[in-house]
Design an enzyme around this catalytic site. Structure first.
Site, PDB file in Angstrom:
ATOM      1  N   GLU A   1      -0.022 -22.085  -1.485  1.00 14.95           N
ATOM      2  CA  GLU A   1      -0.976 -21.358  -0.626  1.00 14.95           C
ATOM      3  C   GLU A   1      -2.243 -20.899  -1.351  1.00 14.95           C
ATOM      4  O   GLU A   1      -3.297 -20.748  -0.736  1.00 14.95           O
ATOM      5  CB  GLU A   1      -0.286 -20.141   0.005  1.00 14.95           C
ATOM      6  CG  GLU A   1       0.242 -19.171  -1.032  1.00 14.95           C
ATOM      7  CD  GLU A   1       0.851 -17.930  -0.403  1.00 14.95           C
ATOM      8  OE1 GLU A   1       1.611 -17.247  -1.103  1.00 14.95           O
ATOM      9  OE2 GLU A   1       0.554 -17.628   0.757  1.00 14.95           O
TER      10      GLU A   1
ATOM     11  N   MET B   1       9.636 -18.848   6.600  1.00 15.17           N
ATOM     12  CA  MET B   1      11.039 -19.247   6.837  1.00 15.17           C
ATOM     13  C   MET B   1      11.798 -19.292   5.524  1.00 15.17           C
ATOM     14  O   MET B   1      12.972 -18.923   5.450  1.00 15.17           O
ATOM     15  CB  MET B   1      11.102 -20.616   7.508  1.00 15.17           C
ATOM     16  CG  MET B   1      10.570 -20.591   8.918  1.00 15.17           C
ATOM     17  SD  MET B   1      10.740 -22.160   9.720  1.00 15.17           S
ATOM     18  CE  MET B   1      12.488 -22.205   9.969  1.00 15.17           C
ATOM     19  N   ILE B   2      11.107 -19.737   4.477  1.00 14.33           N
ATOM     20  CA  ILE B   2      11.749 -19.823   3.160  1.00 14.33           C
ATOM     21  C   ILE B   2      12.005 -18.422   2.615  1.00 14.33           C
ATOM     22  O   ILE B   2      13.076 -18.112   2.082  1.00 14.33           O
ATOM     23  CB  ILE B   2      10.854 -20.630   2.176  1.00 14.33           C
ATOM     24  CG1 ILE B   2      10.858 -22.100   2.571  1.00 14.33           C
ATOM     25  CG2 ILE B   2      11.300 -20.438   0.734  1.00 14.33           C
ATOM     26  CD1 ILE B   2       9.929 -22.983   1.774  1.00 14.33           C
TER      27      ILE B   2
ATOM     28  N   GLY C   1       0.828  -1.207   0.000  1.00 17.20           N
ATOM     29  CA  GLY C   1       0.000   0.000   0.000  1.00 17.20           C
ATOM     30  C   GLY C   1       0.862   1.256   0.000  1.00 17.20           C
ATOM     31  O   GLY C   1       2.067   1.205  -0.234  1.00 17.20           O
TER      32      GLY C   1
ATOM     33  N   ILE D   1       8.972 -13.962  -5.304  1.00 13.11           N
ATOM     34  CA  ILE D   1       9.349 -15.322  -4.919  1.00 13.11           C
ATOM     35  C   ILE D   1       8.461 -16.336  -5.639  1.00 13.11           C
ATOM     36  O   ILE D   1       8.857 -17.457  -5.906  1.00 13.11           O
ATOM     37  CB  ILE D   1       9.290 -15.495  -3.379  1.00 13.11           C
ATOM     38  CG1 ILE D   1      10.057 -16.744  -2.959  1.00 13.11           C
ATOM     39  CG2 ILE D   1       7.860 -15.523  -2.880  1.00 13.11           C
ATOM     40  CD1 ILE D   1      10.354 -16.806  -1.489  1.00 13.11           C
ATOM     41  N   ASP D   2       7.237 -15.905  -6.002  1.00 14.92           N
ATOM     42  CA  ASP D   2       6.282 -16.807  -6.656  1.00 14.92           C
ATOM     43  C   ASP D   2       6.615 -17.083  -8.123  1.00 14.92           C
ATOM     44  O   ASP D   2       5.997 -17.936  -8.743  1.00 14.92           O
ATOM     45  CB  ASP D   2       4.859 -16.215  -6.608  1.00 14.92           C
ATOM     46  CG  ASP D   2       4.314 -16.114  -5.195  1.00 14.92           C
ATOM     47  OD1 ASP D   2       4.949 -16.656  -4.273  1.00 14.92           O
ATOM     48  OD2 ASP D   2       3.246 -15.482  -5.023  1.00 14.92           O
TER      49      ASP D   2
HETATM   50  N1  LIG Z   1      -1.802  -0.666  -9.660  1.00 15.75           N
HETATM   51  C1  LIG Z   1      -0.916  -0.068  -8.872  1.00 15.75           C
HETATM   52  N2  LIG Z   1      -0.557   1.226  -9.083  1.00 15.75           N
HETATM   53  C2  LIG Z   1       0.345   1.834  -8.290  1.00 15.75           C
HETATM   54  N3  LIG Z   1       0.954   1.237  -7.253  1.00 15.75           N
HETATM   55  C3  LIG Z   1       0.650  -0.042  -6.987  1.00 15.75           C
HETATM   56  C4  LIG Z   1      -0.292  -0.767  -7.773  1.00 15.75           C
HETATM   57  N4  LIG Z   1      -0.399  -2.018  -7.272  1.00 15.75           N
HETATM   58  C5  LIG Z   1       0.443  -2.061  -6.203  1.00 15.75           C
HETATM   59  N5  LIG Z   1       1.073  -0.895  -6.043  1.00 15.75           N
HETATM   60  C6  LIG Z   1       2.030  -0.560  -4.982  1.00 15.75           C
HETATM   61  O1  LIG Z   1       3.192  -1.383  -5.116  1.00 15.75           O
HETATM   62  C7  LIG Z   1       3.682  -1.754  -3.841  1.00 15.75           C
HETATM   63  C8  LIG Z   1       3.893  -3.234  -3.762  1.00 15.75           C
HETATM   64  O2  LIG Z   1       2.753  -3.951  -4.233  1.00 15.75           O
HETATM   65  P1  LIG Z   1       2.395  -5.411  -3.709  1.00 15.75           P
HETATM   66  O3  LIG Z   1       1.290  -5.938  -4.541  1.00 15.75           O
HETATM   67  O4  LIG Z   1       2.193  -5.367  -2.252  1.00 15.75           O
HETATM   68  O5  LIG Z   1       3.743  -6.253  -3.885  1.00 15.75           O
HETATM   69  P2  LIG Z   1       4.516  -6.744  -5.182  1.00 15.75           P
HETATM   70  O6  LIG Z   1       5.101  -5.578  -5.850  1.00 15.75           O
HETATM   71  O7  LIG Z   1       5.532  -7.644  -4.610  1.00 15.75           O
HETATM   72  O8  LIG Z   1       3.512  -7.447  -6.046  1.00 15.75           O
HETATM   73  C9  LIG Z   1       2.695  -1.229  -2.805  1.00 15.75           C
HETATM   74  O9  LIG Z   1       3.264  -0.100  -2.175  1.00 15.75           O
HETATM   75  C10 LIG Z   1       1.466  -0.879  -3.620  1.00 15.75           C
HETATM   76  O10 LIG Z   1       0.773   0.252  -3.098  1.00 15.75           O
HETATM   77  O1  LIG Z   2       3.790 -10.708   3.045  1.00 16.86           O
HETATM   78  P1  LIG Z   2       2.359 -11.010   3.218  1.00 16.86           P
HETATM   79  O2  LIG Z   2       1.558  -9.758   3.214  1.00 16.86           O
HETATM   80  O3  LIG Z   2       2.087 -11.924   4.351  1.00 16.86           O
HETATM   81  O4  LIG Z   2       1.892 -11.754   1.902  1.00 16.86           O
HETATM   82  C1  LIG Z   2       2.243 -13.039   1.564  1.00 16.86           C
HETATM   83  C2  LIG Z   2       2.374 -13.095   0.067  1.00 16.86           C
HETATM   84  O5  LIG Z   2       3.598 -12.556  -0.321  1.00 16.86           O
HETATM   85  C3  LIG Z   2       4.238 -13.400  -1.276  1.00 16.86           C
HETATM   86  O6  LIG Z   2       5.297 -14.082  -0.636  1.00 16.86           O
HETATM   87  C4  LIG Z   2       4.830 -12.594  -2.392  1.00 16.86           C
HETATM   88  O7  LIG Z   2       3.895 -11.744  -2.932  1.00 16.86           O
HETATM   89  P2  LIG Z   2       4.341 -10.358  -3.602  1.00 16.86           P
HETATM   90  O8  LIG Z   2       5.362 -10.725  -4.651  1.00 16.86           O
HETATM   91  O9  LIG Z   2       3.094  -9.772  -4.160  1.00 16.86           O
HETATM   92  O10 LIG Z   2       4.956  -9.521  -2.559  1.00 16.86           O
HETATM   93  C5  LIG Z   2       3.165 -14.388  -1.702  1.00 16.86           C
HETATM   94  O11 LIG Z   2       3.688 -15.646  -2.028  1.00 16.86           O
HETATM   95  C6  LIG Z   2       2.310 -14.459  -0.491  1.00 16.86           C
HETATM   96  O12 LIG Z   2       0.998 -14.796  -0.816  1.00 16.86           O
END
Ligand SMILES: Nc1ncnc2c1ncn2[C@@H]1O[C@H](COP(=O)(O)OP(=O)(O)O)[C@@H](O)[C@H]1O
Ligand SMILES: O=P(O)(O)OC[C@H]1O[C@](O)(COP(=O)(O)O)[C@@H](O)[C@@H]1O
Ligand SMILES: [Mg+2]
Length: 484
Positions: free
Chosen positions: A319, A373-374, A165, A219-220
């Site tokens: 998951e 842990m991973i 966020g 990581i996914d």
């Molecule tokens: N559509 C979007 N536009 C702008 N910022 C975004 C959007 N989606 C996610 N973000 C921002 O990118 C950051 C990481 O997003 P998140 O989904 O939690 O992890 P990841 O980048 O690992 O997928 C957060 O700060 C979130 O507010």
């Molecule tokens: O860190 P949180 O909020 O517990 O979320 C767990 C999620 O983060 C992940 O490790 C990675 O997700 P992102 O790449 O969106 O950060 C997912 O595998 C898992 O579902």
């Protein structure tokens, strides 16, 4: 995010169906920028390398399996140092931010960006943004020097902190402008790269000489186009420890069942690769392959059969698998990602209930959840090297004036990929590809395709990927030497 602007969609068409999906450059919107000879020329280690500089026209094909009559297809700009750079060393003020969930290798990427900027380009003004996107406007910064980051690759997590966020584009770009930052390195997953794309867009609108470079983190392994994501190899390796433990526990008890939950919100790559690597797993359940419990061809029938034949079994579950079977609450995290129920706990309970009802087969079930842990360990040797290449490519790209790009490995070569290709869809396991077939063959588990509501027909994303993966084998994203 809206559709990408024309600036982000730079496409060059060549002969024989050659297409270059190019990345933006600072000169696209700022005229008469001065250039400088690349300082790498005077570094002894690099100056002896023949053809060290990348040719302006070098590009990397997205698909490597071709037929004699097919067009040459989509290419990406090859990453690497250019003869000319668009920043003088003492002019650069860089910053690095890490966003989203943790992943092994984050600290290595941070370290290598700082080291590359300093040792290759003589840049010594680098700021770390504390705690993800919101750190741009809500927190203090951390001064990053080669000395500060020297040992950080040995630690898990990110020394900068991370968050979900809190993406406020205007405030972030105001902060970049106010601090005089002109290179922004953004390490994160699909959400983060969407955020990077809108930051780039706003910077371009304001006409700022600021290069925005993304480094894909997940990581996914759910980011498209790239061969694989950093940290994935480490995660698969570490998952072996949990699977081994589950196997030892299961083997030691009468009708022992070991259940291991692994990460993978929408994409089951960790579970699939960990299963294929281990050979102790009897059943792998992933989000892309819907399953059912009761009746012919269902999970319970398979468990009964396996226990009868082998006396024990190991189940690996991603998951995000089977979420449609659980009472989902429709809650989201701060970034808008769906919050998942603990499917490992749920399935363990269901199996116990089933065998308690039957009353005939006493089972011993152990549930292992190693997910965090991973995620929290440092990256392994191969991921460390990969992180280094990603970081160096990003730095070479930004110094050469490219912007609005993600650095990524495509068919074993480092490339610059436009943001819209990274964010347009998620990379998923294609259950009709050979790799999933290999898994089914190795575990001997049911395909669960027998049920009338197996969901495969309705899964648009899988179908879209299937078409995309015609030449692929369900690994990173296509056939490469790295993940066969
Ligand atoms: N559509 C979007 N536009 C702008 N910022 C975004 C959007 N989606 C996610 N973000 C921002 O990118 C950051 C990481 O997003 P998140 O989904 O939690 O992890 P990841 O980048 O690992 O997928 C957060 O700060 C979130 O507010
Ligand atoms: O860190 P949180 O909020 O517990 O979320 C767990 C999620 O983060 C992940 O490790 C990675 O997700 P992102 O790449 O969106 O950060 C997912 O595998 C898992 O579902
Ligand atoms: Mg994500």
């Amino acid at each position: 995010m809206g559709s990408p602007s024309n600036q982000q969609m730079k496409v060059v068409n060549g002969e024989y169906g050659y297409v270059l999906q190019d990345v933006p450059h600072l000169t696209d919107y700022i005229q008469d920028l001065p250039t400088y000879p690349n300082p790498l020329r005077s570094i002894p280690a690099y100056s002896v390398v023949k053809q060290y500089f990348v040719d302006m026209d070098d590009s990397v094909p997205e698909k490597v399996v071709v037929h004699k009559d097919t067009p040459r297809g989509v290419h990406f700009r090859r990453a690497g140092p250019r003869q000319k750079v668009y920043f003088a060393s003492d002019e650069v003020h860089a910053c690095i931010v890490t966003c989203g969930g943790l992943c092994p290798g984050l600290n290595t990427v941070i370290r290598e960006i700082v080291h590359s900027l300093d040792y290759m380009y003589g840049v010594n003004k680098v700021l770390g943004i504390d705690g993800g996107y919101r750190g741009f406007y809500a927190k203090n910064t951390i001064t990053l020097t080669p000395k500060v980051v020297n040992d950080i690759h040995k630690r898990g997590g990110t020394i900068l902190g991370t968050s979900r966020g809190g993406h406020d584009t205007m405030k972030i770009v105001d902060s970049i402008q106010d601090r005089g930052i002109n290179q922004v390195y953004i390490i994160g997953g699909d959400g983060t790269q969407k955020g990077a794309a809108v930051i780039f867009e706003e910077i371009r609108k304001r006409g700022l000489k600021v290069a925005v470079a993304g480094i894909p983190k997940t990581i996914d392994n759910d980011i498209p186009v790239i061969d694989r994501s950093f940290g994935f190899d480490t995660a698969v390796e570490e998952a072996q420890r949990a699977i081994n433990a589950a196997h030892v526990e299961a083997e030691s008890a009468e009708n022992g069942i070991g259940v291991v939950k692994l990460m993978g919100r929408y994409s089951g790559f960790i579970a699939m690769y960990a299963t294929l690597a281990s050979r102790d797993v009897d059943c792998c359940l992933i989000p892309e392959s819907p399953f059912y419990l009761e009746g012919k061809g269902g999970l319970f029938e398979y468990i009964e059969k396996t226990l009868k034949e082998n006396g024990h079994m190991v189940i690996v579950i991603a998951e995000g698998a089977g979420q449609e079977l659980l009472d989902t609450k429709n809650e989201q995290d701060a970034s808008g990602n769906k919050l998942l129920q603990d499917v490992g706990l749920w399935i363990s309970q269901k199996i116990k209930e089933h065998f308690a009802k039957k009353n005939k087969i006493p089972i011993t079930l152990k549930y292992i959840d190693p997910t965090y842990m991973i995620r929290a360990i440092p990256s392994n040797a191969s991921d460390n090297v990969y992180c280094t290449l990603l970081a160096q490519s990003a730095v070479h790209g930004a110094m050469a004036g490219f912007t609005g790009f993600t650095s990524g490995l495509v068919n074993g070569r480092q490339t610059y990929i436009p943001f819209y290709r990274i964010t347009e869809k998620q990379h998923k396991v294609v259950i009709t590809d050979r790799m999933w077939a290999r898994l089914l063959a190795s575990t001997n588990q049911p395909s669960f395709l027998g049920s009338k509501d197996d969901g495969v027909e309705d899964n648009d994303e899988v179908e879209a990927d299937e078409v995309e993966n015609k030449d692929g084998e369900n690994q990173g994203n296509k056939e490469t030497g790295t993940m066969k």
